[in-house]
Write a protein that holds these residues in place. Structure first.
Motif, mmCIF file in Angstrom:
data_model
loop_
_atom_site.group_PDB
_atom_site.id
_atom_site.type_symbol
_atom_site.label_atom_id
_atom_site.label_comp_id
_atom_site.label_asym_id
_atom_site.label_seq_id
_atom_site.Cartn_x
_atom_site.Cartn_y
_atom_site.Cartn_z
ATOM 1 N N GLN A 1 -0.743 4.223 2.109
ATOM 2 C CA GLN A 1 -2.187 4.147 2.250
ATOM 3 C C GLN A 1 -2.556 3.795 3.692
ATOM 4 O O GLN A 1 -1.836 3.032 4.341
ATOM 5 C CB GLN A 1 -2.771 3.082 1.325
ATOM 6 C CG GLN A 1 -2.745 3.431 -0.148
ATOM 7 C CD GLN A 1 -3.390 2.343 -0.989
ATOM 8 O OE1 GLN A 1 -3.299 1.165 -0.663
ATOM 9 N NE2 GLN A 1 -4.043 2.732 -2.059
ATOM 10 N N ARG B 1 -5.855 -0.382 2.123
ATOM 11 C CA ARG B 1 -4.855 -1.238 1.471
ATOM 12 C C ARG B 1 -5.488 -2.432 0.769
ATOM 13 O O ARG B 1 -6.504 -2.965 1.225
ATOM 14 C CB ARG B 1 -3.838 -1.732 2.500
ATOM 15 C CG ARG B 1 -2.924 -0.668 3.059
ATOM 16 C CD ARG B 1 -2.036 -1.229 4.155
ATOM 17 N NE ARG B 1 -1.265 -2.384 3.669
ATOM 18 C CZ ARG B 1 -0.623 -3.221 4.473
ATOM 19 N NH1 ARG B 1 -0.665 -3.041 5.785
ATOM 20 N NH2 ARG B 1 0.058 -4.230 3.972
ATOM 21 N N GLY C 1 0.808 -1.215 0.000
ATOM 22 C CA GLY C 1 0.000 0.000 0.000
ATOM 23 C C GLY C 1 0.839 1.263 0.000
ATOM 24 O O GLY C 1 0.482 2.255 0.631
#
Length: 325
Positions: A279, A284, A244
């Protein structure tokens, strides 16, 4: 002019996922079956000029797995919305619109439409196997046609063969100068790339580790170099999906190491990536993987692979000194 039509039913789908019909993914065996069909077509020199796939996830993934095993890319798969829930007439219309420059076409779709299309194509119904399944999952029907696609008519095709994925050779051909051997995955799986995610925190270099797929040990974002993508772009894609994170590949020279996997050895190229954004956990794609910022030496100690640990130390040293060598 003689033309060839390849009709492939999608691989075995995974009913355990609570998703809509169009979003239902492939099971692992469905993915491997699609790859075996692609590898076999490549061995038989029957790679299609054009691939059309239903937008359903299981059909799209089947087409893409098959294409990559043939040496093609994801971009070679054209999504055709009308193939979803298509009957024989709709399938015939899709095929008849195929450009005349295409001599071998593959269509990836669903039953019962595909089996009805087989009956429509042939002058006589094909023999039904003992198990009663004319076109089970990951089965491929191969036809010969005369004339232009636009002139396609009922009963105008000749059936060359129907192949089931489970009857194809086990494993995948892996090329060598003196021949080939069969391995657990297609050849492109053994070329991989990874990122060493880093940041400077209060003037100190830190490395981001992520949990493995089962969170049993610490590792780095890593994956197959996807056909059609550069090693750098594949590594950035893995960073986004597995950790992420997004960022920029550093100018320092990448590291390289080898890792045993799938019954052979993968060659991995490791790029330093400055992390620009992370993120939040809820956003994610793989939130089950843990994330942890640590110093370079601790990162080297925590990963499971000695070869990777050595390259983490070497690449971190290059980052610390600003060396591009």
């Amino acid at each position: 002019m003689s033309r060839e039509l390849l009709v492939l039913r999608h691989g075995k789908s995974d009913w355990s996922k609570p998703v809509s019909d169009v979003e239902r993914p492939l099971k692992k065996r469905g993915k491997l079956a699609a790859q075996r069909v692609g590898a076999w077509l490549a061995e038989q020199d029957r790679v299609p000029d054009r691939i059309l796939a239903s937008p359903a996830e299981r059909a799209r993934a089947t087409a893409e797995k098959c294409a990559k095993a043939m040496g093609l890319t994801q971009a070679d798969v054209v999504i055709e919305p009308s193939l979803l829930d298509a009957g024989s007439e709709a399938l015939a219309a899709v095929v008849s619109r195929c450009p005349e420059a295409v001599t071998r076409l593959m269509v990836v779709g669903h039953n019962p439409g595909l089996e009805a299309f087989l009956d429509w194509l042939l002058p006589e119904p094909p023999p039904v196997p003992d198990d009663g399944k004319l076109l089970p999952t990951a089965a491929l029907a191969h036809f010969a046609l005369d004339g232009e696609w636009s002139m396609l008519d009922a009963g105008a095709a000749r059936l060359i063969e129907i192949r089931r994925a489970r009857t194809l050779p086990e494993g995948f051909p892996y090329p060598f100068p003196d021949g080939s051997e069969r391995r657990e995955r297609p050849a492109y799986y053994y070329t991989q790339s990874a990122v060493l995610p880093y940041r400077w925190h209060d003037g100190v270099l830190e490395i981001l580790l992520i949990g493995s797929s089962g969170n049993r040990h610490w590792s780095l974002p890593k994956g197959i170099v996807e056909p059609g993508l550069s090693p750098e772009d594949s590594a950035l894609k893995e960073a986004a999906e597995e950790a992420g994170i997004s960022g920029t590949i550093s100018a320092v020279a990448p590291a390289r190491y080898r890792q045993a996997k799938w019954g052979a050895t993968c060659n991995v190229e490791l790029f330093a990536m400055r992390v620009d954004s992370e993120q939040p956990e809820h956003a994610r794609e793989e939130p089950q993987r843990s994330r942890r910022w640590v110093g370079p030496e601790q990162a080297a100690e925590l990963v499971a692979s000695d070869a990777l640990a050595h390259e983490i130390r070497a690449l971190s040293a290059r980052l610390a000194t600003g060396s591009t060598e």
